[in-house]
Design a protein around this motif. Structure first.
Motif, mmCIF file in Angstrom:
data_model
loop_
_atom_site.group_PDB
_atom_site.id
_atom_site.type_symbol
_atom_site.label_atom_id
_atom_site.label_comp_id
_atom_site.label_asym_id
_atom_site.label_seq_id
_atom_site.Cartn_x
_atom_site.Cartn_y
_atom_site.Cartn_z
ATOM 1 N N LEU A 168 0.818 -1.208 0.000
ATOM 2 C CA LEU A 168 0.000 0.000 0.000
ATOM 3 C C LEU A 168 0.857 1.266 0.000
ATOM 4 N N THR A 169 1.989 1.210 0.687
ATOM 5 C CA THR A 169 2.904 2.354 0.701
ATOM 6 C C THR A 169 3.435 2.628 -0.706
ATOM 7 N N ASN A 170 3.808 1.564 -1.415
ATOM 8 C CA ASN A 170 4.272 1.721 -2.804
ATOM 9 C C ASN A 170 3.190 2.321 -3.687
ATOM 10 N N THR A 171 1.934 1.895 -3.447
ATOM 11 C CA THR A 171 0.811 2.431 -4.225
ATOM 12 C C THR A 171 0.639 3.922 -3.979
ATOM 13 N N LEU A 172 0.756 4.330 -2.715
ATOM 14 C CA LEU A 172 0.624 5.748 -2.382
ATOM 15 C C LEU A 172 1.728 6.572 -3.030
ATOM 16 N N ILE A 173 2.946 6.039 -3.045
ATOM 17 C CA ILE A 173 4.077 6.744 -3.668
ATOM 18 C C ILE A 173 3.817 6.956 -5.157
ATOM 19 N N LYS A 174 3.308 5.904 -5.818
ATOM 20 C CA LYS A 174 3.023 6.015 -7.255
ATOM 21 C C LYS A 174 1.934 7.046 -7.527
ATOM 22 N N ILE A 175 0.880 7.040 -6.673
ATOM 23 C CA ILE A 175 -0.207 8.012 -6.843
ATOM 24 C C ILE A 175 0.341 9.434 -6.683
ATOM 25 N N TYR A 176 1.178 9.621 -5.659
ATOM 26 C CA TYR A 176 1.743 10.943 -5.406
ATOM 27 C C TYR A 176 2.628 11.400 -6.562
ATOM 28 N N GLU A 177 3.467 10.487 -7.050
ATOM 29 C CA GLU A 177 4.356 10.839 -8.158
ATOM 30 C C GLU A 177 3.560 11.159 -9.422
ATOM 31 N N THR A 178 2.501 10.405 -9.688
ATOM 32 C CA THR A 178 1.657 10.664 -10.865
ATOM 33 C C THR A 178 0.986 12.029 -10.762
#
Length: 281
Positions: A78-88
Motif C-alpha cells: 500500500l505504501t508503494n501504491t501511495l508513492i506512485k499516486i503521489y508521483e503521478t
C-alpha cells in the motif's frame, strides 16, 4: 534431595569440568519392612532438552514470521501504491492530490488498520511474558469449580451447551493461585465451546480427582470436533490457532501457568468424538 516432595521432580545444573550438565532429579518414597526408604534418581537430560528447545523455537519463529509478514506485506504494498499516486499527481501538476483523494484515503486507512493489528499482536506477545508470580493458597476445588460454572452458565445456555462437574472426593483441596488456575479452566471451557460449535447435544464436563499417585487432576472434556493428530504437538505453541479469530495464546499461557505451579497440562482427543484436557498438580 530430601526437600523434594514425593514423586515430584526438579532440575539442576551441575558443572562437570568444562561441561554443564542438566540433571533431572526425582524422589520416590516407599517402605521396606517398616523402614522408610528414599529412592532418588538422577538423569542427565541436557541433550533432550536442547533438542526440544530448538524444535520449539523453530515452530515459534515460524508462527511469528507468518503473522508479522501477513501485516508487513500489505503495508509495504500500500505504501508503494501511495508513492506512485503521489508521483503521478506531481507529474500532472496536481499538487493537492485531488485527483485520487479516495484512493489515498482508503490506502491510509488500510495501513492504519494493519499497523494497529501488528501492534496488537506484539502486545499479546508481551503479555505472554508477563505472567504474575503465583500467590499460593489452599482452596476447596469444588467451590472454585462451582463458581466457574455459575460464571459461565449464561454463555453455555446461549450456546445450548450442558456444563457439568464431578469432584471426588468433594472435600478435595489444592494449593494454587486461585485467579491463575481459574483463568486456565475458563480458557479450556471456552475452547471446548468453540469446538462444539452449536451442535445440538453439546456437553462439557469438568472432572477432578486424585490419581493413584495422589496427584490432583482436573479434566475438561467436550464432545466437540476434536483435534487432528498432526496438530496435537502444535496447539501449545504461542500464536498457533485453528480458529479464524483466535489469538493462539490461551493454551500456551495455560501451560506456563501450570509450569509455575509445578504441574502439567496435556491433551487427548478422538477427532469427531471428544477431547480431554488434563491439569495435573
Amino acid at each position: 534431595f530430601f526437600s523434594l516432595k514425593q514423586r515430584h521432580s526438579n532440575m539442576i545444573k551441575a558443572v562437570c569440568g568444562d561441561e554443564i550438565a542438566k540433571l533431572s532429579i526425582r524422589k520416590t518414597i516407599f517402605k521396606i519392612q517398616n523402614k522408610t526408604v528414599n529412592l532418588v534418581s538422577v538423569q542427565n537430560i541436557r541433550t533432550e532438552l536442547e533438542e526440544e528447545e530448538i524444535e520449539v523455537w523453530k515452530k515459534l519463529i515460524s508462527v511469528l514470521t507468518h503473522e508479522i509478514m501477513n501485516s508487513v506485506t500489505p503495508i509495504k504494498s500500500l505504501t508503494n501504491t501511495l508513492i506512485k499516486i503521489y508521483e503521478t499527481d506531481r507529474i500532472e501538476e496536481n499538487k493537492t492530490g485531488s485527483k485520487n483523494p479516495d484512493d489515498i484515503l482508503l490506502a491510509l486507512r488500510a495501513i492504519q488498520k494493519r499497523s494497529k493489528g501488528l501492534l496488537s499482536f506484539v502486545e499479546i506477545y508481551r503479555n505472554l511474558t508477563r505472567i504474575p508470580k503465583p500467590v499460593f493458597q489452599e482452596i476447596r476445588l469444588k467451590s472454585l469449580i462451582n463458581e466457574i460454572i455459575i460464571l459461565m452458565d449464561s454463555e453455555m445456555q446461549s450456546n445450548k451447551i450442558t456444563l457439568t462437574s464431578d469432584i471426588t472426593p468433594e472435600n478435595l483441596n489444592i494449593n494454587v493461585d486461585e485467579k491463575l488456575i481459574s483463568q486456565v479452566i475458563i480458557n479450556l471451557i471456552k475452547n471446548s465451546a468453540e469446538s462444539i460449535n452449536n451442535r445440538k447435544d453439546g456437553k462439557i464436563g469438568i472432572k477432578a480427582f486424585l490419581s493413584p499417585q495422589s496427584d490432583a487432576i482436573i479434566q475438561v472434556t467436550d464432545n466437540g470436533s476434536g483435534i487432528d493428530v498432526d496438530l496435537m504437538d502444535k496447539i501449545f505453541i504461542p500464536f498457533f490457532t485453528t480458529r479464524e479469530h483466535g489469538s493462539g495464546i490461551g493454551l500456551s499461557l495455560s501451560r506456563q501457568i501450570m509450569k509455575l505451579h509445578g504441574g502439567t497440562i496435556s491433551v487427548s482427543s478422538k477427532p469427531g468424538n471428544e477431547t480431554t484436557f488434563s491439569l495435573k498438580f
